[in-house]
Design an enzyme around this catalytic site. Structure first.
Site, PDB file in Angstrom:
ATOM      1  N   GLN A  20       0.802  -1.222   0.000  1.00  0.00           N
ATOM      2  CA  GLN A  20       0.000   0.000   0.000  1.00  0.00           C
ATOM      3  C   GLN A  20       0.840   1.281   0.000  1.00  0.00           C
ATOM      4  O   GLN A  20       0.332   2.337  -0.340  1.00  0.00           O
ATOM      5  CB  GLN A  20      -0.958  -0.013   1.190  1.00  0.00           C
ATOM      6  CG  GLN A  20      -1.989  -1.134   1.083  1.00  0.00           C
ATOM      7  CD  GLN A  20      -2.941  -1.185   2.263  1.00  0.00           C
ATOM      8  OE1 GLN A  20      -2.628  -1.798   3.272  1.00  0.00           O
ATOM      9  NE2 GLN A  20      -4.092  -0.569   2.148  1.00  0.00           N
ATOM     10  N   ARG A  78       3.885   0.135  13.006  1.00  0.00           N
ATOM     11  CA  ARG A  78       3.588  -1.172  12.416  1.00  0.00           C
ATOM     12  C   ARG A  78       3.717  -1.075  10.897  1.00  0.00           C
ATOM     13  O   ARG A  78       3.086  -0.224  10.272  1.00  0.00           O
ATOM     14  CB  ARG A  78       2.150  -1.610  12.785  1.00  0.00           C
ATOM     15  CG  ARG A  78       1.754  -2.885  12.102  1.00  0.00           C
ATOM     16  CD  ARG A  78       0.345  -3.371  12.436  1.00  0.00           C
ATOM     17  NE  ARG A  78       0.108  -4.562  11.633  1.00  0.00           N
ATOM     18  CZ  ARG A  78      -1.030  -4.884  11.042  1.00  0.00           C
ATOM     19  NH1 ARG A  78      -2.109  -4.122  11.189  1.00  0.00           N
ATOM     20  NH2 ARG A  78      -1.120  -5.958  10.319  1.00  0.00           N
ATOM     21  N   HIS A 123       1.043  -9.197   4.469  1.00  0.00           N
ATOM     22  CA  HIS A 123      -0.141  -8.340   4.450  1.00  0.00           C
ATOM     23  C   HIS A 123      -0.673  -8.332   3.007  1.00  0.00           C
ATOM     24  O   HIS A 123      -0.451  -7.388   2.253  1.00  0.00           O
ATOM     25  CB  HIS A 123       0.225  -6.927   4.922  1.00  0.00           C
ATOM     26  CG  HIS A 123      -0.944  -6.059   5.274  1.00  0.00           C
ATOM     27  ND1 HIS A 123      -1.081  -5.428   6.494  1.00  0.00           N
ATOM     28  CD2 HIS A 123      -2.042  -5.701   4.576  1.00  0.00           C
ATOM     29  CE1 HIS A 123      -2.205  -4.728   6.521  1.00  0.00           C
ATOM     30  NE2 HIS A 123      -2.804  -4.862   5.349  1.00  0.00           N
ATOM     31  N   GLU A 378      -5.135  -2.086  14.131  1.00  0.00           N
ATOM     32  CA  GLU A 378      -5.659  -1.160  13.130  1.00  0.00           C
ATOM     33  C   GLU A 378      -6.993  -0.620  13.607  1.00  0.00           C
ATOM     34  O   GLU A 378      -7.843  -1.370  14.106  1.00  0.00           O
ATOM     35  CB  GLU A 378      -5.937  -1.854  11.779  1.00  0.00           C
ATOM     36  CG  GLU A 378      -4.731  -2.149  10.951  1.00  0.00           C
ATOM     37  CD  GLU A 378      -5.082  -2.796   9.613  1.00  0.00           C
ATOM     38  OE1 GLU A 378      -6.162  -2.511   9.058  1.00  0.00           O
ATOM     39  OE2 GLU A 378      -4.262  -3.600   9.144  1.00  0.00           O
ATOM     40  N   GLU A 429      -5.610   2.031  -1.280  1.00  0.00           N
ATOM     41  CA  GLU A 429      -6.639   1.370  -0.476  1.00  0.00           C
ATOM     42  C   GLU A 429      -7.299   0.245  -1.294  1.00  0.00           C
ATOM     43  O   GLU A 429      -8.482   0.276  -1.591  1.00  0.00           O
ATOM     44  CB  GLU A 429      -7.634   2.431   0.035  1.00  0.00           C
ATOM     45  CG  GLU A 429      -8.841   1.938   0.790  1.00  0.00           C
ATOM     46  CD  GLU A 429      -8.575   0.975   1.942  1.00  0.00           C
ATOM     47  OE1 GLU A 429      -7.456   0.954   2.485  1.00  0.00           O
ATOM     48  OE2 GLU A 429      -9.491   0.214   2.272  1.00  0.00           O
TER      49      GLU A 429
HETATM   50  C1  BGC Z   1      -6.454  -3.825   6.027  1.00  0.00           C
HETATM   51  C2  BGC Z   1      -5.773  -2.607   5.455  1.00  0.00           C
HETATM   52  C3  BGC Z   1      -6.802  -1.709   4.814  1.00  0.00           C
HETATM   53  C4  BGC Z   1      -7.776  -1.257   5.886  1.00  0.00           C
HETATM   54  C5  BGC Z   1      -8.863  -0.306   5.433  1.00  0.00           C
HETATM   55  C6  BGC Z   1      -7.759  -3.536   6.693  1.00  0.00           C
HETATM   56  O1  BGC Z   1      -8.696  -4.488   6.267  1.00  0.00           O
HETATM   57  O2  BGC Z   1      -5.567  -4.555   6.837  1.00  0.00           O
HETATM   58  O3  BGC Z   1      -4.800  -3.025   4.554  1.00  0.00           O
HETATM   59  O4  BGC Z   1      -6.254  -0.661   4.120  1.00  0.00           O
HETATM   60  O5  BGC Z   1      -8.408  -2.369   6.432  1.00  0.00           O
HETATM   61  O6  BGC Z   1      -9.699  -0.912   4.504  1.00  0.00           O
END
Ligand code: BGC
Length: 473
Positions: A20, A78, A123, A378, A429
């Site tokens: 990304q 991270r 990832h 996240e 994204e």
């Molecule tokens: C993922 C990311 C993604 C984020 C927002 C998560 O599912 O780990 O790579 O950008 O969500 O969609």
């Protein structure tokens, strides 16, 4: 104001992933991965046929990222390793030294700034050479992953002490191997998700044991897996049908992985019974859900040193109104998640803002999976393009979320050790390309030097990090 403070040595972070942000898709000997292939196929697999070829240019502009990290005052960062940048064909047969140097520079610089790296091995970016041999559909990939993990532990583990093996296996399984939405774009409805998940669980467990047996004593680090989950509530709390659907929704997503890894080495009972019953009705001799042997269950159980949760949103759940024709993950789950119209949306249609859902989910994890140490690896809110730098409303969502997180720690006794914003930077994204912006820093993708500019949210987040707490108003 003590009640607004987070526990001492709380980890404040932001997260990114290699594909990304890095760009440099064919630079310095990097091998192809499935997202290179998928995006280059065009055909609107990704909005406007965007690719990660350049992304945030972090392969060359990584020092700019460090400046952002510094400006935020983060204690943790991270990021993920690009498997095919390190091992171009996915195996340790050939090691790309330039890739090793890149991550060495990054890790050493972070440590020099007193920032702790939390490193994800995988990832979403499977090396294409491995995908050509089946990728996660093949059991052999679990062995190759084990060797990749060993290579990473021995190369970087003297300095990296926090590891994540696989990011969001549920997303890869469903979107990549069942619904053809994510790379590698396979559509094996009813089988693909379960088979690939099965192999990812094995891969994770092998990597954890590799660390535990050969590295842990010397390196003293911790290894886990990052699991994504919504919080789910029955649409009608008085309806048994909705309550059961809600339970299935949760079991088929979070517990699919958390049950084997944190509880007993096996899939949730309801997954086994639903999929087996449906398989029988379809005239199959065995269930579409693969089974773990007793030996495998023993190996899988207990293979996480902490719990990594990626949380974005919540849903109200009821049974599926129309059953899809043919076998599929969705028809096995037999549940559908609905957004409450009162929940605001943040930049993208699926992301309903539900801060209290996170608190409930944290308590659920505490109570269901043995009160583990938890990191929110996240959490974030997006803006659609064009974004505003003064993202005051978005910061409001972060504040509400952190308030709920604090309640989870102080009132519910959740052992929460850290919080990572997704993401440090606006980035690629996935299917939404560059049109959905999750960054704390704005990236101008139209300028060749890809300048990073802090959003209002970055400035406010830095204050929270500095205070180790919310700011009283
Ligand atoms: C993922 C990311 C993604 C984020 C927002 C998560 O599912 O780990 O790579 O950008 O969500 O969609």
């Amino acid at each position: 104001m003590d009640e607004l403070k987070f526990p001492e040595s709380f980890a404040w972070g932001a997260a990114t992933a290699a594909y990304q942000i890095e760009g440099g898709w064919d630079t310095d000997g990097k091998g192809l991965n499935v997202w290179d292939t998928f995006t280059h196929q065009g055909g609107d697999r990704v909005l406007k046929n965007h690719t990660g070829d350049v992304a945030c240019g972090s392969y060359t502009l990584w020092e700019e990222d460090l400046k952002c990290i510094k400006q935020l005052g983060l204690t943790h960062y991270r990021f993920s390793l690009s498997w095919s940048r390190l091992l171009p064909d996915g195996t340790t047969g050939f090691i790309n030294q330039k890739g090793v140097e890149y991550y060495n520079k990054l890790i050493d610089s972070l440590l020099a700034m007193n920032v702790t790296p939390l490193v994800t091995l995988y990832h979403f970016d499977m090396p294409q050479a491995l995908e050509d041999q089946g990728g996660w559909s093949s059991e052999k990939t679990a062995d190759v992953f084990e060797q990749y993990a060993k290579f990473c532990f021995s190369t970087f583990g003297d300095r990296v002490k926090l590891w994540i093996t696989v990011n969001e296996p549920a997303m890869v399984a469903k979107l990549g191997y069942e619904q053809a939405i994510f790379a590698p774009g396979k559509k094996e409805t009813g089988f693909g998700a379960y088979r690939s998940a099965h192999n990812m669980i094995k891969a994770h467990a092998k990597a954890w044991h590799m660390y535990n047996t050969f590295f842990k004593e010397k390196q003293k680090g911790l290894v886990s897996i990052a699991l994504d989950s919504d919080w789910a509530e029955p649409l009608d709390p008085n309806s048994d049908g909705d309550k059961e659907a809600c339970d299935r929704y949760q079991q088929f997503r979070l517990n699919w992985f958390a049950n084997p890894i944190f509880i007993d080495g096996d899939y949730p009972a309801v997954m086994k019974s639903e999929i087996s019953r449906n398989s029988k009705e379809e005239g199959l001799m065995t269930s579409r859900l693969p089974e773990f042997t007793d030996e495998e269950k023993k190996i899988i159980k207990g293979t996480a040193d902490f719990f990594c949760l990626n949380y974005y949103t919540s849903r109200n759940v009821r049974p599926l109104s129309t059953k899809p024709s043919g076998p599929s993950y969705n028809s096995d789950t037999g549940a559908e998640g609905i957004k409450d119209p009162n929940w605001p949306e943040a930049g993208v249609e699926w992301l309903a803002v539900v801060p209290w859902g996170l608190r409930k989910l944290l308590a659920y994890i505490k109570n269901t999976f043995g009160d583990p140490d938890i990191y929110i690896t996240e959490n974030g809110f997006a803006q659609s393009d064009p974004p505003v730098l003064q993202d005051v409303q978005r910061w409001g969502y972060f504040e509400e979320t952190l308030t709920e997180v604090l309640k989870a720690i102080k009132q519910d006794g959740v052992k929460l050790k850290g919080y990572f914003v997704w993401s440090l930077l606006d980035n690629f994204e996935w299917n939404s390309g560059y049109n959905v912006r999750f960054g704390l820093f704005h990236v101008d993708f139209n300028q060749p030097n890809l300048p990073r500019t802090p959003y209002y949210s970055a400035i406010e987040y830095a204050k929270v990090v500095k205070e180790n707490g919310l700011i009283s108003k």
